[in-house]
Scaffold this active site. Structure first.
Site, short mmCIF file in Angstrom:
data_model
loop_
_atom_site.label_atom_id
_atom_site.label_comp_id
_atom_site.label_asym_id
_atom_site.label_seq_id
_atom_site.Cartn_x
_atom_site.Cartn_y
_atom_site.Cartn_z
N ASP A 174 2.31 6.22 -2.43
CA ASP A 174 1.51 6.09 -1.60
C ASP A 174 1.51 7.54 -1.00
O ASP A 174 2.85 8.66 -0.73
CB ASP A 174 2.46 5.14 -0.97
N LYS A 175 -0.01 7.81 -0.21
CA LYS A 175 0.19 9.25 0.82
C LYS A 175 1.32 8.89 1.56
O LYS A 175 1.53 9.95 1.55
CB LYS A 175 -0.91 7.98 1.80
#
Length: 322
Positions: A142-143
């Protein structure tokens, strides 16, 4: 089978009679994925007896299969000189310690400033992978999750790594700081995960179309108001750790999606004013896999980023003082 760099041809033998066309071609061209070859069959790049067939066509003994692999499609993504921390690199793979805040792959709203843009700058001579000239992303973080991530530098390495991930041979270990004191020393969360029934941007254990998911965890450190968990993923569902931790009542600290507005607090104290938490405290610490060139076991460990290590040190000091 006769073949050159772009073209190939072979005659179906009796032992292969009745097999799907895409399956047979994939067995002959093992460095290319079945889905990629199925697209080429649909587009007419691969024919049987000079005629276009469907990927599911059942071949017959004596059929002549001919094809040509088209050149990779150029990308519109720009190479950008974004700093990335390289843990390891050779001709097959590059292993990165992804910093929090970095999106892995371009998507709507993030066509630049991603890990892919950085890799195109770092590795300008990447082979065509999956039919496109792009870095071979085989798994993602995830970012706002930091940590170790492996990328294939050519199509053969991409296919080898993809098979490892699909067969669950890759070992992934994470560290997560979660809300509350987890009572048990270890445990397993085995709750299926799918799209949230209302919010399609979220995942949920109450999805109508859920897939099996398993996360094993051990408590590594306990603080007043939080616990540091080490987690071992047996499956790789989207947002798996974040969803599973929230499901057992211990969401990841800083996770605004699955933890709501919950803030890290200490008993008798206000919510921590000294540390500004801007993302979920989740880190991919270790990755173990077989090298795609010779299948020797290799492992990589990524150090904690400054925000997470600083928060843990602060909690250790607070626990000592109180």
């Amino acid at each position: 089978m006769t073949t050159d760099r772009d073209a190939f041809a072979f005659v179906v033998e009796g032992i292969d009679s009745g097999k799907r066309l895409d399956v047979l071609v994939a067995s002959r061209l093992s460095h290319l994925s079945r889905s990629f070859l199925a697209n080429l069959i649909n587009q007419g790049w691969i024919t049987v007896q000079g005629k276009i067939k469907k990927p599911g066509y059942r071949v017959k003994s004596g059929d002549r299969v001919e094809g040509r692999i088209p050149p990779p499609e150029p990308l519109t993504y720009r190479a950008e000189p974004i700093p990335i921390e390289i843990l390891f690199e050779d001709e097959q793979i590059v292993v990165i310690n992804k910093q929090p805040g970095l999106v892995v792959h371009p998507a709507p709203g993030h066509y630049s400033g991603t890990l892919v843009n950085a890799l195109l700058h770092h590795c300008p001579s990447l082979d065509g992978i999956g039919g496109k000239i792009r870095p071979g992303i085989v798994h993602r973080l995830d970012k706002d999750t930091s940590g170790v991530l492996v990328v294939a530098k050519n199509d053969a390495a991409h296919q080898h790594l993809t098979r490892q991930f699909k067969s669950r041979k890759v070992k992934k270990r994470y560290l997560a700081l979660v809300h509350g004191q987890v009572a048990q020393d270890s445990g397993t969360v085995a709750l299926s995960i799918g799209r949230h029934p209302v919010d399609r941007k979220k995942m949920s254990t109450r999805s109508r179309k859920a897939r099996g998911a398993e996360t094993r965890w051990e408590a590594r450190e306990r603080f007043e108001g939080a616990t540091l968990l080490e987690l071992d993923l047996k499956t790789g569902r989207t947002h798996q750790i974040r969803v599973h931790c929230a499901a057992i009542g211990h969401p990841v600290v800083g996770d605004a999606v699955y933890g709501g507005r919950r803030r890290l607090e200490l008993p008798g104290k206000e919510a921590l004013p000294q540390i500004k938490i801007t993302r979920q405290m989740l880190h991919a610490q270790c990755l173990e896999l077989a090298h795609p060139a010779d299948e020797r076991p290799i492992s990589f460990e990524a150090p904690l980023p400054a925000d997470m290590s600083g928060l843990l040190e602060y909690l250790r000091n607070m626990t000592t003082l109180h």
